[in-house]
Design a protein around this motif. Sequence first.
Motif, PDB file in Angstrom:
ATOM      1  N   THR A  59      69.219  25.617  54.357  1.00 53.72           N
ATOM      2  CA  THR A  59      69.606  26.661  55.304  1.00 53.72           C
ATOM      3  C   THR A  59      69.828  27.983  54.581  1.00 53.72           C
ATOM      4  O   THR A  59      70.505  28.034  53.544  1.00 53.72           O
ATOM      5  N   GLY A  60      69.206  29.033  55.105  1.00 48.79           N
ATOM      6  CA  GLY A  60      69.376  30.357  54.538  1.00 48.79           C
ATOM      7  C   GLY A  60      68.401  30.712  53.439  1.00 48.79           C
ATOM      8  O   GLY A  60      68.381  31.852  52.962  1.00 48.79           O
ATOM      9  N   GLU A  61      67.572  29.765  53.012  1.00 48.99           N
ATOM     10  CA  GLU A  61      66.618  30.044  51.947  1.00 48.99           C
ATOM     11  C   GLU A  61      65.325  30.648  52.503  1.00 48.99           C
ATOM     12  O   GLU A  61      65.046  30.561  53.700  1.00 48.99           O
ATOM     13  N   THR A  62      64.542  31.223  51.601  1.00 51.60           N
ATOM     14  CA  THR A  62      63.269  31.845  51.970  1.00 51.60           C
ATOM     15  C   THR A  62      62.139  31.188  51.191  1.00 51.60           C
ATOM     16  O   THR A  62      62.211  31.053  49.966  1.00 51.60           O
ATOM     17  N   GLY A  63      61.107  30.776  51.902  1.00 55.05           N
ATOM     18  CA  GLY A  63      59.949  30.158  51.265  1.00 55.05           C
ATOM     19  C   GLY A  63      58.712  31.014  51.432  1.00 55.05           C
ATOM     20  O   GLY A  63      58.665  31.933  52.258  1.00 55.05           O
ATOM     21  N   LEU A  64      57.703  30.705  50.636  1.00 55.66           N
ATOM     22  CA  LEU A  64      56.433  31.430  50.665  1.00 55.66           C
ATOM     23  C   LEU A  64      55.298  30.443  50.914  1.00 55.66           C
ATOM     24  O   LEU A  64      55.174  29.444  50.208  1.00 55.66           O
ATOM     25  N   ASP A  65      54.494  30.734  51.924  1.00 52.03           N
ATOM     26  CA  ASP A  65      53.310  29.919  52.241  1.00 52.03           C
ATOM     27  C   ASP A  65      52.081  30.747  51.882  1.00 52.03           C
ATOM     28  O   ASP A  65      51.813  31.777  52.505  1.00 52.03           O
ATOM     29  N   GLY A  80      61.575  21.969  60.030  1.00 48.72           N
ATOM     30  CA  GLY A  80      62.325  20.953  59.306  1.00 48.72           C
ATOM     31  C   GLY A  80      63.508  21.496  58.531  1.00 48.72           C
ATOM     32  O   GLY A  80      64.170  20.750  57.812  1.00 48.72           O
ATOM     33  N   ALA A  81      63.790  22.788  58.673  1.00 49.34           N
ATOM     34  CA  ALA A  81      64.861  23.418  57.899  1.00 49.34           C
ATOM     35  C   ALA A  81      65.963  23.930  58.829  1.00 49.34           C
ATOM     36  O   ALA A  81      65.874  23.821  60.054  1.00 49.34           O
ATOM     37  N   GLY A  82      66.995  24.502  58.226  1.00 51.28           N
ATOM     38  CA  GLY A  82      68.123  25.016  58.991  1.00 51.28           C
ATOM     39  C   GLY A  82      67.790  26.284  59.749  1.00 51.28           C
ATOM     40  O   GLY A  82      66.732  26.893  59.545  1.00 51.28           O
ATOM     41  N   PRO A  83      68.708  26.728  60.608  1.00 50.29           N
ATOM     42  CA  PRO A  83      68.429  27.863  61.503  1.00 50.29           C
ATOM     43  C   PRO A  83      68.221  29.198  60.808  1.00 50.29           C
ATOM     44  O   PRO A  83      67.582  30.080  61.359  1.00 50.29           O
ATOM     45  N   ASP A  84      68.755  29.383  59.606  1.00 47.59           N
ATOM     46  CA  ASP A  84      68.627  30.676  58.928  1.00 47.59           C
ATOM     47  C   ASP A  84      67.531  30.693  57.870  1.00 47.59           C
ATOM     48  O   ASP A  84      67.430  31.653  57.106  1.00 47.59           O
ATOM     49  N   THR A  85      66.729  29.657  57.831  1.00 49.20           N
ATOM     50  CA  THR A  85      65.633  29.608  56.866  1.00 49.20           C
ATOM     51  C   THR A  85      64.506  30.542  57.318  1.00 49.20           C
ATOM     52  O   THR A  85      64.203  30.628  58.499  1.00 49.20           O
ATOM     53  N   ARG A  86      63.893  31.223  56.357  1.00 47.58           N
ATOM     54  CA  ARG A  86      62.802  32.151  56.649  1.00 47.58           C
ATOM     55  C   ARG A  86      61.579  31.779  55.824  1.00 47.58           C
ATOM     56  O   ARG A  86      61.689  31.204  54.748  1.00 47.58           O
ATOM     57  N   MET A  87      60.410  32.147  56.328  1.00 49.28           N
ATOM     58  CA  MET A  87      59.159  31.943  55.602  1.00 49.28           C
ATOM     59  C   MET A  87      58.365  33.244  55.565  1.00 49.28           C
ATOM     60  O   MET A  87      58.319  33.985  56.552  1.00 49.28           O
ATOM     61  N   ILE A  88      57.753  33.499  54.433  1.00 45.73           N
ATOM     62  CA  ILE A  88      56.751  34.554  54.296  1.00 45.73           C
ATOM     63  C   ILE A  88      55.399  33.846  54.192  1.00 45.73           C
ATOM     64  O   ILE A  88      55.239  32.927  53.389  1.00 45.73           O
ATOM     65  N   GLY A  89      54.465  34.252  55.000  1.00 45.99           N
ATOM     66  CA  GLY A  89      53.126  33.671  54.945  1.00 45.99           C
ATOM     67  C   GLY A  89      52.117  34.723  54.529  1.00 45.99           C
ATOM     68  O   GLY A  89      52.062  35.801  55.125  1.00 45.99           O
ATOM     69  N   MET A  90      51.340  34.427  53.485  1.00 42.60           N
ATOM     70  CA  MET A  90      50.333  35.381  53.007  1.00 42.60           C
ATOM     71  C   MET A  90      48.940  34.783  53.096  1.00 42.60           C
ATOM     72  O   MET A  90      48.745  33.598  52.827  1.00 42.60           O
ATOM     73  N   ASP A  91      47.980  35.631  53.460  1.00 44.64           N
ATOM     74  CA  ASP A  91      46.588  35.205  53.539  1.00 44.64           C
ATOM     75  C   ASP A  91      45.709  36.436  53.351  1.00 44.64           C
ATOM     76  O   ASP A  91      46.111  37.546  53.717  1.00 44.64           O
ATOM     77  N   GLY A 132      61.108  28.718  47.212  1.00 46.22           N
ATOM     78  CA  GLY A 132      60.078  27.697  47.082  1.00 46.22           C
ATOM     79  C   GLY A 132      58.755  28.240  47.573  1.00 46.22           C
ATOM     80  O   GLY A 132      58.706  29.223  48.327  1.00 46.22           O
ATOM     81  N   CYS A 133      57.664  27.616  47.138  1.00 48.07           N
ATOM     82  CA  CYS A 133      56.332  28.081  47.496  1.00 48.07           C
ATOM     83  C   CYS A 133      55.469  26.891  47.888  1.00 48.07           C
ATOM     84  O   CYS A 133      55.566  25.810  47.283  1.00 48.07           O
ATOM     85  N   CYS A 134      54.649  27.063  48.902  1.00 45.62           N
ATOM     86  CA  CYS A 134      53.794  25.968  49.357  1.00 45.62           C
ATOM     87  C   CYS A 134      52.426  26.504  49.758  1.00 45.62           C
ATOM     88  O   CYS A 134      52.235  27.704  49.952  1.00 45.62           O
ATOM     89  N   SER A 135      51.477  25.594  49.873  1.00 48.73           N
ATOM     90  CA  SER A 135      50.141  25.955  50.343  1.00 48.73           C
ATOM     91  C   SER A 135      49.487  24.720  50.938  1.00 48.73           C
ATOM     92  O   SER A 135      49.798  23.595  50.549  1.00 48.73           O
ATOM     93  N   ALA A 136      48.595  24.939  51.875  1.00 49.14           N
ATOM     94  CA  ALA A 136      47.845  23.844  52.494  1.00 49.14           C
ATOM     95  C   ALA A 136      46.369  24.217  52.534  1.00 49.14           C
ATOM     96  O   ALA A 136      45.999  25.216  53.157  1.00 49.14           O
ATOM     97  N   PHE A 137      45.546  23.452  51.828  1.00 47.67           N
ATOM     98  CA  PHE A 137      44.096  23.632  51.830  1.00 47.67           C
ATOM     99  C   PHE A 137      43.715  25.053  51.404  1.00 47.67           C
ATOM    100  O   PHE A 137      42.826  25.672  51.971  1.00 47.67           O
ATOM    101  N   THR A 138      44.440  25.553  50.410  1.00 52.27           N
ATOM    102  CA  THR A 138      44.248  26.919  49.906  1.00 52.27           C
ATOM    103  C   THR A 138      43.751  26.944  48.476  1.00 52.27           C
ATOM    104  O   THR A 138      42.837  27.709  48.138  1.00 52.27           O
ATOM    105  N   VAL A 139      44.348  26.130  47.619  1.00 53.91           N
ATOM    106  CA  VAL A 139      44.077  26.188  46.181  1.00 53.91           C
ATOM    107  C   VAL A 139      42.595  25.985  45.879  1.00 53.91           C
ATOM    108  O   VAL A 139      42.050  26.588  44.951  1.00 53.91           O
TER     109      VAL A 139
END
Length: 248
Positions: A59-65, A80-91, A132-139
């Motif tokens: 909760t409260g963390e920021t991830g990068l997709d 799947g995360a808490g209410p204050d979680t944020r994501m940045i998505g780049m493409d 944290g950082c994640c990717s799906a079918f990108t690498v």
Amino acid sequence: MKTNFALEEKFQKVGGKRHYVQHLFGRIAGVYDLMNKLMSLGLDGLWRKRAARYLALATGETGLDLGAGTGDLAIAVIKGAGPDTRMIGMDITPEMLAEGRRKLVRMGLQDRVDLRVGDAEHIDLPDNSVDGCCSAFTVRNLTNIGQGFREMLRVVRPGGRVVCLEISHPPGKIFGSLFYLYFYKLAPLFGTIIGKAFEEYNYLPNSLTTFPKAPALKEIMEEAGWSDVRYYYQNGGIVAIHVGTKKA
């Protein structure tokens, strides 16, 4: 690593792999989500949920997709995360991001996921700026995989994770043969008939030809600086989820 000379020739004609991939995904943005579901037999959503659990943002963390496309992995993380979680998505493909923004508005998540144009090999974020950082079918689509993982390491805070969901090479002979028959023969046919995009869905399987197998990708991540790197095959090795940690 193997070289796919036919693909290399196509890349050179348009000024490199990055430009080729950008225009390719721009052309299929409108059918991308539908084709993902059809070509994965509905499993792509499950794979993203599992990848999101491995990222495990608090909760409260920021991830990068990275290579966020229409935002499905970022959405899975948020759900799947808490209410204050944020994501940045780049493409790199604006058309994909436009589809994603419309989806976020429909779901009421536009304030929690920020989709923006960005390059996974040159991430426009400060050092240690995301949890944290994640990717799906990108690498698989990167010009330099090692450079991509080094950039991910740079922007993730110490102790944070990277999670990479990618199509893989099934290790078993029988299942592997069936997978290659489907992926190389039937998948492009689906793309032609349903998506009216032979070129695009012919590229996708051929991009796997030169992509490292899971153990080799693990080594690339370790060479980039990631620690405790592990991979988890899904559905017999159709895809693999690679997980690494940045040393605290």
